[in-house]
Design a protein around this motif. Structure first.
Motif: not given
Length: 407
Positions: A249-254, A7-10, A15-23
């Motif tokens: 405090k942005i949560d995720l950067i692609e 899991t990944l905690t932002l 919480v995101v359940k796994n590390r797969f990110f569908k762009s």
């Protein structure tokens, strides 16, 4: 494989359940008046059931007067809240995070859909793109403020509909990217000039979203590592923007790169990229030394070992995958079950050179055709012919079928 299923905690605690990110990928499944359709429900439900941790939608526009292509979904009020809620419900099945990507095309609005595009400055796109896009008009201060409000309102509607987060599209030469670039932004007021002024627009968009959705709702961003354009947005400037966003405090950067004039995001792979698989991983390694905000890079990942190595390195927190999801909607489940095999495809071609030369977006359209098959409840077809795609898109869009499609 175990790392991919951690899991990944932002930063905000989500919480995101796994590390797969569908762009995000362009699907253009909206109606003629830019409303969501059942194809979106079917497509995103397929990805949710396929095991992805975080799924990002294709571009959702904030203004019906500014479109990127036919079939864009536009959310500027609550008229489609019921349909948006069905989309969100389907896309969040199986404990999947579903984020709406929110965008404005700026001057990257083809003339077939937008007569008078707007931009930070009245600078037209260059080269062969001139014939596809009308010259833009410079935005005035009140219009800029209105756009910032629109970004926030669309985010608020996404939350109300049941999306679990939003992503600001600030890459690939669209409006926010145009504000950041000194090549495209020649303003001499508070919105242009120094980097601090040029980044003001994206910061105000983020702050407006945060005001309208609250502190606990995830907000991410897609940002260029650079424009790869002389006089444009540089890697050094990008890192300064990243640090400022992290402090906010942005949560995720692609991380991505390029624009329609220098399309690094769809260009040929460098040899170093092929070896390490991921695009922009070297940039992510530099950024990781500056910030702790979760990072994702998209493009190039094909093998399980390559995905694991990226996570194991600590440079990125999620692996961004796009086109493989058009052929294997259940890619994460396949990896988990041990049945996954990378797909190796030949270049998409009709075999007729003059057609291939004059349909430069043929490969992108071939993948879009696969997405439409999934949206209609059909399985992807790896042996789908380029001729089938040609006929399909000409039937739908005529001569506009293979003009620039959004990424």
């Amino acid at each position: 494989m175990n790392k991919l299923y951690q899991t990944l905690t932002l930063p905000n605690g989500s919480v995101v359940k796994n590390r797969f990110f569908k762009s995000a990928m362009s699907v253009a499944f909206g109606t003629i008046d830019h409303r969501p359709t059942t194809k979106l429900i079917t497509l995103y439900e397929s990805w949710a059931e396929g095991g992805v941790g975080l799924s990002v939608t294709g571009n959702v526009m904030i203004d019906r007067r500014a479109l990127g292509e036919p079939g864009n979904v536009v959310v500027e009020d609550e008229r489609d809240l019921e349909m948006l809620a069905k989309w969100a419900k389907a896309g969040t099945k199986n404990n999947t995070a579903l984020w709406m990507q929110i965008n404005h095309p700026g001057k990257q609005a083809p003339k077939m859909v937008t007569k008078e595009p707007v931009a930070p400055s009245a600078i037209p796109l260059s080269g062969s793109l001139k014939k596809l896009f009308n010259p833009p008009r410079e935005l005035n201060h009140l219009e800029i403020k209105d756009l910032i409000t629109r970004f926030g309102k669309t985010a608020k509607i996404a939350k109300a509909a049941g999306f679990t987060g939003v992503q600001i599209h600030a890459a690939h030469g669209y409006l926010i990217s145009q504000f950041l670039s000194p090549y495209h932004n020649k303003r001499n007021d508070d919105w242009g000039g120094s980097l601090q002024n040029r980044m003001r627009f994206v910061l105000e968009v983020y702050n407006e979203m945060r005001t309208q959705v609250g502190a606990d709702f995830p907000i991410g961003i897609k940002l260029n590592s650079a424009d790869f354009q002389r006089g444009g947005f540089t890697e050094e400037e990008s890192m300064e923007v990243v640090q400022t966003l992290a402090e906010s405090k942005i949560d995720l950067i692609e991380i991505s790169g390029g624009n329609y004039e220098k399309p690094a995001m769809i260009g040929p792979e460098k040899e170093s990229t092929k070896k390490r698989e991921a695009y922009f991983l070297a940039y992510a390694e530099k950024v990781r030394k500056l910030i702790d905000t979760p990072l994702v890079v998209t493009g190039g990942f094909r093998t399980v070992s390559g995905m694991n190595e990226a996570i194991d390195s600590g440079s990125v927190d999620m692996v961004g995958i796009a086109r493989p999801f058009a052929l294997m909607p259940d890619l994460p489940n396949q990896i988990f079950k041990g049945t996954y095999e990378p797909v190796s495809l030949d270049r998409i071609s009709t075999g007729v050179s003059w057609i291939d030369r004059n349909a430069p977006m043929l490969e992108t359209s071939w993948y879009a055709h696969q997405l439409e098959r999934i949206g209609r409840g059909l399985s992807p077809k790896q042996n789908l012919s380029a001729w089938s795609t040609l006929v399909h898109f000409f039937t739908q869009q005529g001569i506009h079928a293979f003009q620039k499609r959004r990424a």
